[in-house]
Design an enzyme around this catalytic site. Structure first.
Site, PDB file in Angstrom:
ATOM      1  N   ASN A 258       7.053 -26.819   0.966  1.00 18.72           N
ATOM      2  CA  ASN A 258       5.970 -27.255   0.255  1.00 18.72           C
ATOM      3  C   ASN A 258       6.250 -28.709   0.130  1.00 18.72           C
ATOM      4  O   ASN A 258       6.956 -29.277  -0.357  1.00 18.72           O
ATOM      5  CB  ASN A 258       6.399 -26.561  -1.338  1.00 18.72           C
TER       6      ASN A 258
ATOM      7  N   CYS B  38       5.448 -28.785 -11.759  1.00 16.94           N
ATOM      8  CA  CYS B  38       5.528 -28.435 -10.235  1.00 16.94           C
ATOM      9  C   CYS B  38       7.061 -28.419 -10.049  1.00 16.94           C
ATOM     10  O   CYS B  38       7.919 -29.464 -10.005  1.00 16.94           O
ATOM     11  CB  CYS B  38       4.733 -29.655  -9.537  1.00 16.94           C
TER      12      CYS B  38
ATOM     13  N   ASN C 131       2.478 -24.570 -16.184  1.00 16.24           N
ATOM     14  CA  ASN C 131       1.341 -24.130 -15.618  1.00 16.24           C
ATOM     15  C   ASN C 131       1.183 -22.660 -15.396  1.00 16.24           C
ATOM     16  O   ASN C 131       2.191 -21.939 -15.657  1.00 16.24           O
ATOM     17  CB  ASN C 131       1.491 -24.906 -14.162  1.00 16.24           C
TER      18      ASN C 131
ATOM     19  N   HIS D 160       0.500 -18.721 -14.150  1.00 20.17           N
ATOM     20  CA  HIS D 160       0.918 -17.850 -13.061  1.00 20.17           C
ATOM     21  C   HIS D 160       0.606 -16.567 -13.444  1.00 20.17           C
ATOM     22  O   HIS D 160       0.563 -16.039 -14.679  1.00 20.17           O
ATOM     23  CB  HIS D 160       2.323 -17.871 -12.804  1.00 20.17           C
TER      24      HIS D 160
ATOM     25  N   GLU E 245      -1.761 -20.780  -4.689  1.00 16.51           N
ATOM     26  CA  GLU E 245      -1.654 -22.027  -5.662  1.00 16.51           C
ATOM     27  C   GLU E 245      -2.896 -22.256  -6.013  1.00 16.51           C
ATOM     28  O   GLU E 245      -3.895 -22.837  -5.179  1.00 16.51           O
ATOM     29  CB  GLU E 245      -0.811 -23.147  -5.050  1.00 16.51           C
ATOM     30  N   ARG E 246      -2.982 -22.494  -7.584  1.00 15.71           N
ATOM     31  CA  ARG E 246      -4.349 -23.310  -8.095  1.00 15.71           C
ATOM     32  C   ARG E 246      -4.121 -24.658  -7.220  1.00 15.71           C
ATOM     33  O   ARG E 246      -3.582 -25.343  -7.235  1.00 15.71           O
ATOM     34  CB  ARG E 246      -3.913 -23.329  -9.375  1.00 15.71           C
TER      35      ARG E 246
ATOM     36  N   CYS F 250       6.708 -22.130  -3.976  1.00 12.33           N
ATOM     37  CA  CYS F 250       6.141 -22.575  -5.267  1.00 12.33           C
ATOM     38  C   CYS F 250       7.210 -22.414  -6.243  1.00 12.33           C
ATOM     39  O   CYS F 250       7.748 -21.270  -6.534  1.00 12.33           O
ATOM     40  CB  CYS F 250       4.807 -21.758  -5.540  1.00 12.33           C
TER      41      CYS F 250
ATOM     42  N   THR G 257       7.548 -23.283  -9.539  1.00  9.00           N
ATOM     43  CA  THR G 257       7.422 -22.680 -11.014  1.00  9.00           C
ATOM     44  C   THR G 257       6.909 -21.282 -10.885  1.00  9.00           C
ATOM     45  O   THR G 257       7.178 -20.331 -11.413  1.00  9.00           O
ATOM     46  CB  THR G 257       6.075 -23.394 -11.444  1.00  9.00           C
ATOM     47  N   GLY G 258       6.313 -20.811  -9.452  1.00  4.61           N
ATOM     48  CA  GLY G 258       5.869 -19.458  -9.277  1.00  4.61           C
ATOM     49  C   GLY G 258       7.242 -18.626  -9.098  1.00  4.61           C
ATOM     50  O   GLY G 258       7.034 -17.476  -9.694  1.00  4.61           O
TER      51      GLY G 258
HETATM   52  O1  ZDP Z   1      -0.164 -25.325 -11.122  1.00  4.28           O
HETATM   53  C1  ZDP Z   1      -0.799 -25.765 -10.135  1.00  4.28           C
HETATM   54  O2  ZDP Z   1      -1.724 -26.274 -10.029  1.00  4.28           O
HETATM   55  C2  ZDP Z   1       0.093 -25.693  -8.941  1.00  4.28           C
HETATM   56  N1  ZDP Z   1      -0.662 -25.996  -7.602  1.00  4.28           N
HETATM   57  C3  ZDP Z   1       1.067 -27.012  -9.134  1.00  4.28           C
HETATM   58  C4  ZDP Z   1       2.070 -26.951  -7.757  1.00  4.28           C
HETATM   59  C5  ZDP Z   1       3.078 -26.087  -8.064  1.00  4.28           C
HETATM   60  C6  ZDP Z   1       4.271 -26.228  -7.157  1.00  4.28           C
HETATM   61  N2  ZDP Z   1       3.822 -25.432  -5.761  1.00  4.28           N
HETATM   62  C7  ZDP Z   1       5.661 -25.569  -7.445  1.00  4.28           C
HETATM   63  O3  ZDP Z   1       6.747 -25.631  -6.840  1.00  4.28           O
HETATM   64  O4  ZDP Z   1       5.862 -25.384  -8.627  1.00  4.28           O
HETATM   65  C8  ZDP Z   1       4.593 -27.505  -6.659  1.00  4.28           C
END
Ligand code: ZDP
Length: 281
Positions: A13, A75, A166, A168, A217-218, A226, A228-229
């Protein structure tokens, strides 16, 4: 005028890091970030990250623009890259870096700890679970969204929603490799029940402490990882009683170790962050 940048990645990433410590305003506009992220007409990246002066007593502030120019609150892989970036800057300037940093983000203050083996552990804070916090209209504002039916691409999916700052939307499947991510990802991202759009994860539970994940990803589309994911997916796994609070999450780009602490309710994410090259535009 030329602008210096450094390219980093966390499990593939990848991000363009900008030393923005002399100003409270990002040195690029969202439109410039879109151009820089383009893999054919620019440098190529999933996003641009700005290391700005701290706020509210923190060491630094992180802001990020996605490859489409939108600004996410947080992120996970990016903040590990930011940790390496500021540690590398401090090492060049002062001969050594600090072992930990407090970083202000739109999702609150994150605590970054540099591990001896070069990995970075991030205290990502608590997840947000109520529908209004995600945000989604899939349930009443003060209710959680766990295993709720959602109609996408002519099929009913059972989704669980978690915010790490963010949004999910997580779906458990038998085989992540079989998910037609490119086709359905955008339909989840832009579904009417997600007013701020959503990141979309598909999870295969291999063992209670080992998950396989693919992500749409958004604002960035299919990415190799990701952070946060991965955190949101472990939370969703626990809420569905499918996984332990401490689990390895395998992404196309590699593995993250995630723990949802029973002590403080925070998510702790450990993984790598690597410098790729420095350049000027
Ligand atoms: O929430 C969003 O719009 C994501 N695209 C932000 C990026 C998330 C990321 N991939 C992460 O690792 O959390 C950087």
């Amino acid at each position: 005028m030329t602008q210096a940048f450094t390219k980093y990645h966390g499990l593939g990433n990848d991000f363009i890091l900008i030393d923005n410590r002399a100003s409270d305003t990002p040195l690029l506009t969202p439109e410039e970030a879109v151009q820089w992220c383009d893999r054919h007409f620019g440098i190529g990246a999933d996003g641009v990250i700005f290391a700005l002066p701290g706020q509210n007593g923190t060491d630094y502030t992180m802001r990020i623009f996605n490859a489409d120019g939108s600004e996410p609150e947080m992120c996970g892989n990016g903040i590990r890259c930011m940790a390496r970036f500021i540690a590398d800057l401090e090492t060049i300037e002062r001969g050594n870096a600090r072992p930990a940093y407090n970083v202000h983000t739109l999702a609150g203050t994150m605590v970054l700890k540099m591990e001896e083996d070069g990995q970075v552990t991030v205290d990502m804070g608590q997840p947000w679970l109520l529908a209004a916090e995600i945000p989604t209209t899939l349930a009443a504002p003060d209710q959680q969204v766990v295993r709720q039916p959602l109609e996408v691409a002519g099929k009913t999916w059972e989704v669980t929603c978690v915010s790490m700052g963010n949004p999910h939307c997580i779906t458990f499947v038998d085989d992540v490799a079989a998910v037609p991510l490119e086709a359905i990802g955008p339909q989840f991202e832009h579904h009417a029940v997600f007013p701020k759009r959503t990141n979309t994860e598909f999870i295969q539970v291999v063992q209670r402490n080992y998950l396989k994940m693919r992500v749409w990803e958004r604002g960035a589309g299919i990415t190799l990882a990701c952070g946060t994911g991965a955190c949101a997916s472990v939370v969703a796994g626990v809420l569905n009683d499918l996984c332990d609070r401490r689990a390895t999450v395998e992404l196309p780009g590699g593995c993250l170790l995630i723990e949802w602490s029973a002590v403080d309710g925070h998510l702790y994410m450990t993984g790598p962050a690597q410098q790729v090259f420095v350049g000027r535009v």
